[in-house]
Write a protein that holds these residues in place. Structure first.
Motif, PDB file in Angstrom:
ATOM      1  N   ILE A  63       0.821  -1.204   0.000  1.00  0.00           N
ATOM      2  CA  ILE A  63       0.000   0.000   0.000  1.00  0.00           C
ATOM      3  C   ILE A  63       0.857   1.257   0.000  1.00  0.00           C
ATOM      4  O   ILE A  63       0.609   2.213  -0.749  1.00  0.00           O
ATOM      5  N   ARG A  64       1.910   1.264   0.802  1.00  0.00           N
ATOM      6  CA  ARG A  64       2.785   2.437   0.862  1.00  0.00           C
ATOM      7  C   ARG A  64       3.563   2.612  -0.429  1.00  0.00           C
ATOM      8  O   ARG A  64       3.750   3.734  -0.906  1.00  0.00           O
ATOM      9  N   ASN A  65       4.032   1.511  -1.036  1.00  0.00           N
ATOM     10  CA  ASN A  65       4.784   1.607  -2.287  1.00  0.00           C
ATOM     11  C   ASN A  65       3.914   2.072  -3.442  1.00  0.00           C
ATOM     12  O   ASN A  65       4.416   2.641  -4.412  1.00  0.00           O
ATOM     13  N   ALA A  66       2.607   1.816  -3.343  1.00  0.00           N
ATOM     14  CA  ALA A  66       1.694   2.226  -4.409  1.00  0.00           C
ATOM     15  C   ALA A  66       1.657   3.748  -4.564  1.00  0.00           C
ATOM     16  O   ALA A  66       1.243   4.249  -5.611  1.00  0.00           O
ATOM     17  N   ARG A  67       2.098   4.477  -3.552  1.00  0.00           N
ATOM     18  CA  ARG A  67       2.159   5.932  -3.658  1.00  0.00           C
ATOM     19  C   ARG A  67       3.279   6.378  -4.598  1.00  0.00           C
ATOM     20  O   ARG A  67       3.205   7.466  -5.182  1.00  0.00           O
ATOM     21  N   ASP A  68       4.321   5.554  -4.714  1.00  0.00           N
ATOM     22  CA  ASP A  68       5.505   5.941  -5.482  1.00  0.00           C
ATOM     23  C   ASP A  68       5.670   5.180  -6.794  1.00  0.00           C
ATOM     24  O   ASP A  68       6.302   5.685  -7.722  1.00  0.00           O
TER      25      ASP A  68
END
Length: 241
Positions: A63-68
């Motif tokens: 989920i956090r990597n989906a921001r980048d």
């Protein structure tokens, strides 16, 4: 003297309610933390039981990597659908004693301490707990929770399940999560078709998938290939054959 005694009594009467209020506040805070801790423990235990049979749909890391990064299409690969040499390669790369410990590799921990290093003894079981249930940092709260949850996962899940989940949530490049996406992205194939060289190169990107690639062989990938062969010979793959 009587006047001073009366003053002392007045001071004591004024201080006593404040002390009682502080004690009540501390007791309330302690009770709240205990209440929260029990519910967190129950929630984690339920999730450990649940994910023993149901595949985790995503993780906080994804989920956090989906921001980048755009996240590549993820398809779950059952352990029977993953090349045995891939299983051995990731164990050789990350946790050579995977079949012989209960979540913590004490032999490796002692070796790391003796060498004065600050990390490097994390097992596949610990990494699964971190990836599936917790978050990615080196804080003491996270490490403490990891230490508490890892034995629970080891007690409830089989070694095959731990390895299967690990390979399906591990990061193999920016936005590349899981062995299906990794095999397709890096080699245009499926997990069951990975050969010895491909498996070693994929395992070699761990645990720094954003800094390491699979395009060229490396000393690390060659060592992993040799380690995977050794594990097969000495029987350290017995728990996931």
């Amino acid at each position: 003297m009587r006047h001073h005694a009366q003053e002392d009594e007045l001071i004591d009467d004024a201080v006593a309610p404040q002390s009682r209020r502080r004690f009540s506040l501390l007791r309330w805070l302690l009770g709240w933390f205990v209440w929260l801790g029990w519910r967190f423990a129950i929630a984690i235990f339920v999730l450990v039981l649940l994910f023993a049979v149901i595949n985790p749909p995503t993780t906080w890391t994804i989920i956090r990597n989906a921001r980048d990064y755009p996240i590549a299409d993820r398809q779950w690969a059952e352990i029977e659908e993953i090349s045995p040499v891939m299983l051995r390669s990731v164990v050789a790369a990350e946790d050579a004693n995977f079949c012989n410990h209960w979540g913590f590799d004490m032999q490796e921990i002692r070796r790391v301490i003796a060498q004065g290093r600050g990390g490097g003894a994390s097992t596949i079981s610990q990494q699964v707990v971190k990836n599936v249930y917790l978050w990615q940092d080196r804080s003491w709260p996270r490490k403490s929770l990891e230490a508490l949850v890892t034995p629970v996962v080891e007690a409830v899940w089989s070694k095959k399940r731990i390895l299967e989940v690990y390979l399906n949530v591990a990061e193999f490049g920016p936005g590349i999560f899981g062995i299906s996406a990794a095999a397709r992205h890096h080699f245009g194939t499926t997990p069951d078709q990975l050969d010895r060289v491909q498996a070693a190169r994929l395992a070699a990107v761990l645990p720094a998938p954003k800094q390491r690639g699979t395009a060229q062989p490396s000393q690390r990938s060659r060592s992993i290939a040799d380690g995977a062969a050794t594990i097969a010979k000495d029987g350290r793959d017995s728990c996931f054959r």
